[in-house]
Design a protein around this motif. Structure first.
Motif, PDB file in Angstrom:
ATOM      1  N   ARG A 165      -6.510  51.403 -26.497  1.00  0.00           N
ATOM      2  CA  ARG A 165      -7.182  51.773 -25.241  1.00  0.00           C
ATOM      3  C   ARG A 165      -8.060  50.637 -24.719  1.00  0.00           C
ATOM      4  O   ARG A 165      -8.115  50.381 -23.515  1.00  0.00           O
ATOM      5  N   LEU A 166      -8.749  49.958 -25.643  1.00  0.00           N
ATOM      6  CA  LEU A 166      -9.605  48.861 -25.198  1.00  0.00           C
ATOM      7  C   LEU A 166      -8.781  47.677 -24.698  1.00  0.00           C
ATOM      8  O   LEU A 166      -9.139  47.043 -23.700  1.00  0.00           O
ATOM      9  N   ALA A 167      -7.685  47.382 -25.383  1.00  0.00           N
ATOM     10  CA  ALA A 167      -6.834  46.267 -24.962  1.00  0.00           C
ATOM     11  C   ALA A 167      -6.287  46.497 -23.559  1.00  0.00           C
ATOM     12  O   ALA A 167      -6.073  45.539 -22.808  1.00  0.00           O
ATOM     13  N   ALA A 168      -6.074  47.755 -23.204  1.00  0.00           N
ATOM     14  CA  ALA A 168      -5.528  48.075 -21.887  1.00  0.00           C
ATOM     15  C   ALA A 168      -6.489  47.721 -20.756  1.00  0.00           C
ATOM     16  O   ALA A 168      -6.071  47.578 -19.605  1.00  0.00           O
ATOM     17  N   THR A 169      -7.779  47.558 -21.081  1.00  0.00           N
ATOM     18  CA  THR A 169      -8.736  47.195 -20.041  1.00  0.00           C
ATOM     19  C   THR A 169      -8.638  45.730 -19.651  1.00  0.00           C
ATOM     20  O   THR A 169      -9.107  45.327 -18.584  1.00  0.00           O
ATOM     21  N   GLY A 170      -8.054  44.901 -20.544  1.00  0.00           N
ATOM     22  CA  GLY A 170      -7.875  43.481 -20.249  1.00  0.00           C
ATOM     23  C   GLY A 170      -9.113  42.634 -20.399  1.00  0.00           C
ATOM     24  O   GLY A 170      -9.105  41.451 -20.072  1.00  0.00           O
ATOM     25  N   ASP A 171     -10.203  43.201 -20.909  1.00  0.00           N
ATOM     26  CA  ASP A 171     -11.470  42.469 -21.005  1.00  0.00           C
ATOM     27  C   ASP A 171     -11.744  41.921 -22.400  1.00  0.00           C
ATOM     28  O   ASP A 171     -12.844  41.454 -22.672  1.00  0.00           O
ATOM     29  N   TRP A 172     -10.750  41.971 -23.291  1.00  0.00           N
ATOM     30  CA  TRP A 172     -10.979  41.648 -24.690  1.00  0.00           C
ATOM     31  C   TRP A 172     -10.132  40.465 -25.141  1.00  0.00           C
ATOM     32  O   TRP A 172      -8.961  40.353 -24.797  1.00  0.00           O
ATOM     33  N   ARG A 173     -10.746  39.625 -25.970  1.00  0.00           N
ATOM     34  CA  ARG A 173      -9.997  38.593 -26.671  1.00  0.00           C
ATOM     35  C   ARG A 173      -9.398  39.245 -27.911  1.00  0.00           C
ATOM     36  O   ARG A 173     -10.090  39.977 -28.636  1.00  0.00           O
ATOM     37  N   THR A 174      -8.113  38.986 -28.185  1.00  0.00           N
ATOM     38  CA  THR A 174      -7.437  39.689 -29.272  1.00  0.00           C
ATOM     39  C   THR A 174      -6.837  38.716 -30.269  1.00  0.00           C
ATOM     40  O   THR A 174      -6.153  37.766 -29.894  1.00  0.00           O
ATOM     41  N   LEU A 175      -7.113  38.980 -31.544  1.00  0.00           N
ATOM     42  CA  LEU A 175      -6.505  38.226 -32.642  1.00  0.00           C
ATOM     43  C   LEU A 175      -5.601  39.192 -33.407  1.00  0.00           C
ATOM     44  O   LEU A 175      -6.079  40.202 -33.939  1.00  0.00           O
ATOM     45  N   VAL A 176      -4.311  38.908 -33.443  1.00  0.00           N
ATOM     46  CA  VAL A 176      -3.335  39.768 -34.113  1.00  0.00           C
ATOM     47  C   VAL A 176      -2.769  39.014 -35.303  1.00  0.00           C
ATOM     48  O   VAL A 176      -2.137  37.964 -35.141  1.00  0.00           O
ATOM     49  N   LEU A 177      -2.981  39.557 -36.503  1.00  0.00           N
ATOM     50  CA  LEU A 177      -2.455  38.952 -37.728  1.00  0.00           C
ATOM     51  C   LEU A 177      -1.648  40.019 -38.471  1.00  0.00           C
ATOM     52  O   LEU A 177      -2.197  40.762 -39.298  1.00  0.00           O
ATOM     53  N   PRO A 178      -0.367  40.123 -38.200  1.00  0.00           N
ATOM     54  CA  PRO A 178       0.455  41.156 -38.850  1.00  0.00           C
ATOM     55  C   PRO A 178       0.691  40.851 -40.317  1.00  0.00           C
ATOM     56  O   PRO A 178       0.525  39.724 -40.783  1.00  0.00           O
ATOM     57  N   ALA A 179       1.112  41.882 -41.060  1.00  0.00           N
ATOM     58  CA  ALA A 179       1.326  41.732 -42.502  1.00  0.00           C
ATOM     59  C   ALA A 179       2.373  40.670 -42.810  1.00  0.00           C
ATOM     60  O   ALA A 179       2.258  39.950 -43.807  1.00  0.00           O
ATOM     61  N   VAL A 180       3.383  40.538 -41.962  1.00  0.00           N
ATOM     62  CA  VAL A 180       4.461  39.572 -42.223  1.00  0.00           C
ATOM     63  C   VAL A 180       3.977  38.142 -42.086  1.00  0.00           C
ATOM     64  O   VAL A 180       4.639  37.214 -42.513  1.00  0.00           O
ATOM     65  N   ALA A 181       2.796  37.942 -41.507  1.00  0.00           N
ATOM     66  CA  ALA A 181       2.248  36.592 -41.368  1.00  0.00           C
ATOM     67  C   ALA A 181       1.564  36.129 -42.652  1.00  0.00           C
ATOM     68  O   ALA A 181       1.149  34.981 -42.707  1.00  0.00           O
TER      69      ALA A 181
END
Length: 236
Positions: free
Chosen positions: A220-236
């Protein structure tokens, strides 16, 4: 995460730096250096994914507004860095500023509150940060310089408190809770109505969590577009 990251004795990194004043300068200036020094006595060192997390957390410096979402799988020690090492470092750099940390249960809030307190009591001298003896509760602490820390569970009390930094770590307990529309809505309402209302103007918010559902808090927060996002999936 390690049962404890406090240890008596002077770690190798500290010995190599030389003077306590120079070490303190390096520790307060770098979350990475602080993490390495704090973890070295128990033989733990930041891995590549921890260094990326550290880099993003370090950017949330006192007085610098930010919104950070971190998506990481369970069991990768994200709470060691986000909920123990980072708050201790932030408090040392933040005289007269306050931090509210939120977890999915009050019991977990007490656990991390004790970890932060123990770390500062054992290693606060290296950071130049002393814990005040006035507050002894597991979920609350104050530094001699005037920084305040308060930990709570989701839907826990935050009325009457203000924060320069809101830190939310895994607010969803498990898949069953994430699949419950009612549980997701209650978390969202508490976040918007109670928790965010405690943030001071110019304050920062950090949410570190495992993703369980497209409509979870991070989604929900990401949908606002106001956030910096760091995505580190398990496969990484």
């Amino acid at each position: 995460m390690p049962n404890s990251i406090v240890s008596s004795g002077r770690p190798k990194i500290a010995a190599e730096v030389g003077s306590e004043a120079e070490l303190r300068k390096q520790l307060r200036g770098s979350l990475r250096v602080w993490s390495e020094v704090a973890l070295e006595p128990i033989g733990v060192h930041p891995a590549a994914h921890h260094l990326r997390l550290i880099e993003e957390l370090e950017a949330i410096a006192p007085g610098r507004s930010g919104r950070l979402l971190v998506h990481m799988p369970p069991g990768v020690a994200k709470s060691t860095y986000a909920s123990v090492l980072f708050p201790a470092w932030w408090l040392a750099r933040s005289p007269r500023r306050s931090l509210i940390a939120a977890y999915h249960t009050g019991q977990l809030a007490e656990h991390f509150g004790r970890q932060v307190r123990s770390l500062l009591e054992e290693r606060g001298q290296q950071l130049g940060c002393s814990v005040s003896a006035d507050q002894r509760a597991a979920q609350r602490l104050a530094t001699v310089a005037g920084a305040l820390y308060y930990a709570t569970g989701v839907n826990g009390p935050v009325v009457g408190r203000r924060a320069d930094l809101l830190l939310i770590d895994d607010p969803i307990r498990n898949q069953a809770e994430a699949d419950s529309a009612g549980a997701r809505e209650r978390l969202w309402d508490w976040f918007r109505s109670d928790l965010v209302s405690r943030l001071k103007p110019g304050g920062s918010i950090v949410l570190v969590m495992t993703r369980w559902h497209p409509d979870d808090l991070a989604g929900r927060l990401a949908a606002t577009g106001d956030w910096r996002t760091l995505v580190l999936p398990a496969v990484a």
